[in-house]
Scaffold this motif. Structure first.
Motif, PDB file in Angstrom:
ATOM      1  N   ILE A   1      -9.212  -0.432   0.111  1.00 64.05           N
ATOM      2  CA  ILE A   1      -8.886  -0.518   1.544  1.00 64.05           C
ATOM      3  C   ILE A   1      -7.759  -1.539   1.694  1.00 64.05           C
ATOM      4  CG2 ILE A   1      -9.771  -1.203   3.824  1.00 64.05           C
ATOM      5  CD1 ILE A   1     -12.602  -0.493   2.694  1.00 64.05           C
ATOM      6  N   LEU A   2      -6.745  -1.174   2.422  1.00 63.06           N
ATOM      7  CA  LEU A   2      -5.611  -2.079   2.636  1.00 63.06           C
ATOM      8  C   LEU A   2      -5.515  -2.395   4.123  1.00 63.06           C
ATOM      9  CD1 LEU A   2      -3.036  -3.475   1.494  1.00 63.06           C
ATOM     10  CD2 LEU A   2      -1.815  -1.329   1.897  1.00 63.06           C
ATOM     11  N   ILE A   3      -5.463  -3.696   4.426  1.00 60.33           N
ATOM     12  CA  ILE A   3      -5.335  -4.096   5.830  1.00 60.33           C
ATOM     13  C   ILE A   3      -3.992  -4.801   5.992  1.00 60.33           C
ATOM     14  CG2 ILE A   3      -6.312  -5.531   7.675  1.00 60.33           C
ATOM     15  CD1 ILE A   3      -9.019  -5.323   6.199  1.00 60.33           C
ATOM     16  N   LEU A   4      -3.163  -4.279   6.845  1.00 61.22           N
ATOM     17  CA  LEU A   4      -1.864  -4.906   7.093  1.00 61.22           C
ATOM     18  C   LEU A   4      -1.823  -5.326   8.560  1.00 61.22           C
ATOM     19  CD1 LEU A   4       0.366  -2.216   5.306  1.00 61.22           C
ATOM     20  CD2 LEU A   4      -0.350  -4.424   4.386  1.00 61.22           C
ATOM     21  N   ASP A   5      -1.941  -6.625   8.784  1.00 63.32           N
ATOM     22  CA  ASP A   5      -1.981  -7.121  10.167  1.00 63.32           C
ATOM     23  C   ASP A   5      -0.613  -7.711  10.501  1.00 63.32           C
ATOM     24  OD1 ASP A   5      -2.499  -8.183  12.616  1.00 63.32           O
ATOM     25  OD2 ASP A   5      -4.319  -9.251  12.030  1.00 63.32           O
ATOM     26  N   GLU A   6       0.209  -6.958  11.182  1.00 63.27           N
ATOM     27  CA  GLU A   6       1.579  -7.376  11.513  1.00 63.27           C
ATOM     28  C   GLU A   6       2.307  -7.837  10.250  1.00 63.27           C
ATOM     29  OE1 GLU A   6       2.910  -6.785  14.191  1.00 63.27           O
ATOM     30  OE2 GLU A   6       1.452  -6.832  15.803  1.00 63.27           O
ATOM     31  N   ALA A   7       2.061  -7.118   9.152  1.00 63.33           N
ATOM     32  CA  ALA A   7       2.564  -7.555   7.853  1.00 63.33           C
ATOM     33  C   ALA A   7       4.061  -7.438   7.733  1.00 63.33           C
ATOM     34  CB  ALA A   7       1.902  -6.733   6.745  1.00 63.33           C
ATOM     35  N   THR A   8       4.679  -6.637   8.566  1.00 62.39           N
ATOM     36  CA  THR A   8       6.133  -6.452   8.446  1.00 62.39           C
ATOM     37  C   THR A   8       6.847  -6.999   9.683  1.00 62.39           C
ATOM     38  OG1 THR A   8       5.905  -4.253   9.390  1.00 62.39           O
ATOM     39  CG2 THR A   8       5.932  -4.394   7.005  1.00 62.39           C
ATOM     40  N   SER A   9       6.155  -7.873  10.406  1.00 66.97           N
ATOM     41  CA  SER A   9       6.729  -8.333  11.683  1.00 66.97           C
ATOM     42  C   SER A   9       8.045  -9.076  11.478  1.00 66.97           C
ATOM     43  CB  SER A   9       5.727  -9.225  12.400  1.00 66.97           C
ATOM     44  OG  SER A   9       5.362 -10.287  11.552  1.00 66.97           O
ATOM     45  N   ALA A  10       8.190  -9.762  10.292  1.00 71.28           N
ATOM     46  CA  ALA A  10       9.404 -10.553  10.097  1.00 71.28           C
ATOM     47  C   ALA A  10      10.432  -9.823   9.232  1.00 71.28           C
ATOM     48  CB  ALA A  10       9.030 -11.891   9.446  1.00 71.28           C
ATOM     49  N   ALA A  11      10.103  -8.607   8.819  1.00 69.84           N
ATOM     50  CA  ALA A  11      11.017  -7.904   7.902  1.00 69.84           C
ATOM     51  C   ALA A  11      12.117  -7.183   8.679  1.00 69.84           C
ATOM     52  CB  ALA A  11      10.212  -6.903   7.082  1.00 69.84           C
ATOM     53  N   ASP A  12      13.327  -7.172   8.094  1.00 67.85           N
ATOM     54  CA  ASP A  12      14.409  -6.423   8.732  1.00 67.85           C
ATOM     55  C   ASP A  12      14.209  -4.924   8.414  1.00 67.85           C
ATOM     56  OD1 ASP A  12      15.206  -5.982   6.156  1.00 67.85           O
ATOM     57  OD2 ASP A  12      16.881  -7.393   6.209  1.00 67.85           O
ATOM     58  N   PRO A  13      14.941  -4.023   9.068  1.00 62.82           N
ATOM     59  CA  PRO A  13      14.700  -2.583   8.865  1.00 62.82           C
ATOM     60  C   PRO A  13      14.787  -2.179   7.400  1.00 62.82           C
ATOM     61  CG  PRO A  13      16.141  -2.936  10.726  1.00 62.82           C
ATOM     62  CD  PRO A  13      15.927  -4.266  10.122  1.00 62.82           C
ATOM     63  N   ARG A  14      15.719  -2.819   6.635  1.00 66.42           N
ATOM     64  CA  ARG A  14      15.861  -2.445   5.231  1.00 66.42           C
ATOM     65  C   ARG A  14      14.610  -2.863   4.443  1.00 66.42           C
ATOM     66  NH1 ARG A  14      17.676  -5.529   1.631  1.00 66.42           N
ATOM     67  NH2 ARG A  14      17.800  -4.643  -0.465  1.00 66.42           N
ATOM     68  N   THR A  15      14.172  -4.092   4.670  1.00 61.99           N
ATOM     69  CA  THR A  15      12.974  -4.587   3.965  1.00 61.99           C
ATOM     70  C   THR A  15      11.766  -3.753   4.367  1.00 61.99           C
ATOM     71  OG1 THR A  15      13.948  -6.777   4.155  1.00 61.99           O
ATOM     72  CG2 THR A  15      11.661  -6.684   3.437  1.00 61.99           C
ATOM     73  N   GLU A  16      11.700  -3.412   5.661  1.00 65.96           N
ATOM     74  CA  GLU A  16      10.575  -2.607   6.133  1.00 65.96           C
ATOM     75  C   GLU A  16      10.550  -1.259   5.426  1.00 65.96           C
ATOM     76  OE1 GLU A  16      10.455  -1.828  10.300  1.00 65.96           O
ATOM     77  OE2 GLU A  16       8.331  -1.331  10.240  1.00 65.96           O
ATOM     78  N   LEU A  17      11.754  -0.766   5.182  1.00 65.00           N
ATOM     79  CA  LEU A  17      11.860   0.520   4.484  1.00 65.00           C
ATOM     80  C   LEU A  17      11.324   0.403   3.059  1.00 65.00           C
ATOM     81  CD1 LEU A  17      13.171   3.201   5.493  1.00 65.00           C
ATOM     82  CD2 LEU A  17      15.095   2.653   3.974  1.00 65.00           C
ATOM     83  N   ILE A  18      11.699  -0.743   2.397  1.00 66.64           N
ATOM     84  CA  ILE A  18      11.225  -0.955   1.017  1.00 66.64           C
ATOM     85  C   ILE A  18       9.693  -1.056   1.028  1.00 66.64           C
ATOM     86  CG2 ILE A  18      11.295  -2.501  -0.980  1.00 66.64           C
ATOM     87  CD1 ILE A  18      14.012  -3.516   0.042  1.00 66.64           C
ATOM     88  N   ILE A  19       9.185  -1.831   1.997  1.00 67.63           N
ATOM     89  CA  ILE A  19       7.728  -1.994   2.083  1.00 67.63           C
ATOM     90  C   ILE A  19       7.073  -0.636   2.353  1.00 67.63           C
ATOM     91  CG2 ILE A  19       5.846  -3.036   3.440  1.00 67.63           C
ATOM     92  CD1 ILE A  19       7.657  -5.490   3.844  1.00 67.63           C
ATOM     93  N   GLY A  20       7.702   0.138   3.251  1.00 69.71           N
ATOM     94  CA  GLY A  20       7.196   1.475   3.596  1.00 69.71           C
ATOM     95  C   GLY A  20       7.093   2.364   2.367  1.00 69.71           C
ATOM     96  N   ARG A  21       8.122   2.235   1.487  1.00 66.71           N
ATOM     97  CA  ARG A  21       8.108   3.063   0.263  1.00 66.71           C
ATOM     98  C   ARG A  21       6.944   2.647  -0.628  1.00 66.71           C
ATOM     99  NH1 ARG A  21      13.687   2.235  -1.345  1.00 66.71           N
ATOM    100  NH2 ARG A  21      14.850   3.331   0.222  1.00 66.71           N
ATOM    101  N   GLY A  22       6.743   1.336  -0.694  1.00 71.44           N
ATOM    102  CA  GLY A  22       5.623   0.826  -1.499  1.00 71.44           C
ATOM    103  C   GLY A  22       4.303   1.365  -0.979  1.00 71.44           C
TER     104      GLY A  22
END
Ligand SMILES: Nc1ncnc2c1ncn2[C@@H]1O[C@H](COP(=O)(O)OP(=O)(O)OP(=O)(O)O)[C@@H](O)[C@H]1O
Length: 615
Positions: free
Chosen positions: A535-556
């Motif tokens: 189970i993975l819980i992400l609580d505002e985990a990408t709030s500080a990421a820019d769109p590019r970083t968010e994309l990388i995280i999204g791919r992960g």
């Protein structure tokens, strides 16, 4: 009575330690030997003095004849002295008796020294052990406290209980269980010896006891509130420093230094006032007692000399009386000067005991049996919230009947207004607290019946407040790796860390000041993905990421799809659009549930917030 009860509680708190009992026995031997020393030295003085006097008397005369002769020649004082010392005319110093008496006195003095050293060593070793044990108890307690107890400024309180208070209470262990009983015993033994030696001088010496007792009680009474204030304020200062240090950048940004400095100055002044008043009281004891003792000493010296000339006492007895007077006043002074230390130690003891007695989390994770590396579920689990209610300690309900299913291997996004209870819901899933009503099920099993460790071992969590320790980014990621040897998608982890200045070797400081907020989130997401959780819980985990970083995280995250049941808490449309389903939380309930397009088409709360286009 209160003192006796407090002593018993302290003793019970520390548990039995043979070393303290043995040290007490040695100290009793030391005290009793100390009391014999003046009598032994008195014998020595009398042998020398009577020998010296005897050489001034005609040899061959009896003592009575010599005394008679002196009286007749007008030397009454000397006649008295000869009579009381028992000098044998012309005999000189009895060297055999002198050496024998000196040897006994030396043995007594050596015994005092050896037993004192032995007792000191034993007390020291017992005290060090006790401190270690108390620290361990405080440390164990920290793991059993509810999460809410360690939030915010309360960390300063814990820090204090762990360090200052434990040190301070340890300073009283020796004085309390060894020195204090020995001091009392010494006073009683010296008093008995004095009475036996000379009731007259004993009475003069005892005159200081009521003065000392009255003084001690007055000081204890008036110093206590100041000392309590001193320790309370010390705690507040620790908490304040912790707060200010933790929020240093924010305070600088809002130019909050004048205010935090003012708050610190106020606390500092309060501490100074409390410490000064406490010290003023406790510091006055010793000088006043020294004055009383000096007065008694002068009275005894003058009266003693007159009495010796009258033949009422020997020089040796007078010497012993003077030594006993000092032996009586020394422990009384020591006792009084130890009182503030004892008092302060007891206040710290009270604080440590209160901390250790605080309500614990039920079934804390630290008590759980180690969770066996369970290996991955063949299928990720389904998580179900069934009519879950939750209220914080203040009683106001936050969740009022949550019904929600996180389908196995799917990503569910939870949206809702600020303060609607999203983080509270994720906390319940991790068993930081249990629902006030309702159940949370993982694959049909109520988590209330599972150990906290087991529940948490299934999960990886990323919050908006990343927790990182000093080391490299790679080391931080390794912290989350599974221990059951299952393979992790290293390429996915590497691609996340590649976004950092030096990849996995990027240095991370304990307070994470070296990295940007987005970079910190990147590392915590990589750590969570490397854990390959059920189970993975992400609580505002990408709030500080820019769109590019968010994309990388999204791919992960994409790589984990189907392998993990994911709950994402977010306000960002770009993030929640990637979820399979979205649940909208309002008024403590799930009011809407469906895919982004379904919710937009339904025209409800979700459409009202996000309907005007992506945010
Ligand atoms: N330890 C606590 N004690 C008392 N009340 C609390 C505590 N933690 C949170 N609350 C309250 O519970 C409510 C829900 O808080 P929670 O953090 O779950 O909201 P959230 O939906 O995650 O908010 P956000 O979107 O701002 O992160 C809020 O009103 C908050 O003030």
């Amino acid at each position: 009575m209160r003192i006796v009860r407090a002593l018993r509680e302290f003793r019970r708190f520390l548990g039995s330690d043979r070393r303290l009992s043995f040290a007490l026995v040695l100290s009793v031997v030391a005290a009793l030997s100390t009391v014999t020393v003046p009598v032994l030295l008195a014998r020595l003085t009398n042998i020398i003095f009577s020998g010296a006097v005897s050489t001034r008397l005609p040899a061959g005369d009896t003592r009575e004849q010599a005394v008679e002769q002196l009286r007749r020649s007008g030397q009454g004082d000397l006649a008295n002295v000869v009579e009381t010392t028992g000098a044998v005319p012309g005999a000189g110093i009895d060297w055999d008796r002198l050496w024998a008496a000196a040897a006994v006195a030396l043995i007594a003095i050596a015994l005092v020294t050896i037993t004192r050293i032995g007792s000191g060593l034993l007390v020291n070793s017992a005290v060090q052990d006790a401190i270690r044990t108390i620290r361990e108890r405080v440390e164990r307690k920290i793991h059993r406290l509810p999460v809410s107890r360690l939030e915010g400024g309360r960390r300063g309180e814990v820090l204090n209980a762990m360090t200052v208070d434990v040190d301070n209470m340890s300073t009283v262990i020796g004085p309390l269980f060894v020195q204090l009983p020995v001091l009392v015993l010494t006073v009683v033994a010296v008093a008995v010896a004095l009475i036996l030696l000379s009731p007259f001088f004993a009475l003069i010496a005892f005159a200081t006891i009521p003065v000392t007792a009255a003084l001690a009680f007055t000081v204890v009474r008036f110093a206590r509130p100041h000392m309590q204030a001193q320790w309370r304020t010390t705690s507040s200062i620790s908490a304040h420093i912790e707060d200010v240090y933790g929020a240093h950048d924010m305070i600088a940004a809002y130019d909050g230094h004048p205010q935090t400095s003012r708050e610190f100055d106020e606390l500092n002044r309060r501490l100074e006032r409390a410490a000064r008043s406490g010290q003023a009281w406790s510091g006055s004891i010793t000088p006043v007692l020294t004055f009383c003792n000096a007065l008694v000493f002068v009275i005894i010296a003058v009266l003693g000399a007159l009495k010796m000339l009258d033949g009422a006492v020997t020089l040796g007895t007078l010497q012993a009386v003077v030594m006993y007077t000092q032996q009586l006043s020394a422990p009384m002074t020591e006792l009084s000067s130890t009182l503030p230390t004892l008092q302060s130690g007891f206040i710290s003891f009270g604080r440590v005991r209160t901390f250790l007695g605080a309500d614990e989390e039920s079934e804390p994770a630290v008590d759980d049996k180690p969770v066996a590396a369970h290996g991955r579920h063949t299928l990720p689990p389904t998580v179900t919230f069934e009519r879950v209610h939750y209220s914080y300690a203040d009683g106001s309900p936050v969740l009022r009947g949550i019904d929600l299913t996180l389908p196995a291997g799917r990503t569910t996004a939870l949206v809702g207004a600020t303060g609607s209870g999203k983080t509270t819901l994720t906390g319940l899933l991790q068993r930081f607290a249990d629902p006030t009503a309702g159940r949370i099920l993982i694959d049909g099993e109520d988590i209330a019946g599972m150990s906290r460790s087991k529940v948490r071992s299934m999960m990886a969590v990323v919050t908006q407040d990343p927790w990182l320790f000093s080391g490299t980014a790679g080391e931080n990621v390794d912290y989350g790796r599974p221990t059951d040897g299952r393979a992790v998608d290293e390429a996915m982890v590497d691609s996340l860390l590649a976004g950092l200045p030096s990849g996995p070797e990027t240095p991370v400081s304990g307070d994470s000041t070296l990295l940007s907020a987005g970079e910190k989130q990147l590392i915590t997401v990589a750590r969570a993905l490397a854990a390959d959780p059920d189970i993975l819980i992400l609580d505002e985990a990408t709030s500080a990421a820019d769109p590019r970083t968010e994309l990388i995280i999204g791919r992960g995250l994409e790589a984990l799809r189907n392998r993990t049941t994911t709950l994402i808490v977010t306000h960002r449309y770009s993030t929640l659009a990637t979820a399979d389903t979205i649940a909208v939380l309002a008024d403590g309930r799930i009011i809407e549930h469906g895919s982004a397009s379904e919710l937009l088409a339904a025209g409800g709360e979700f459409a009202r917030i996000y309907g005007r286009g992506p945010t």
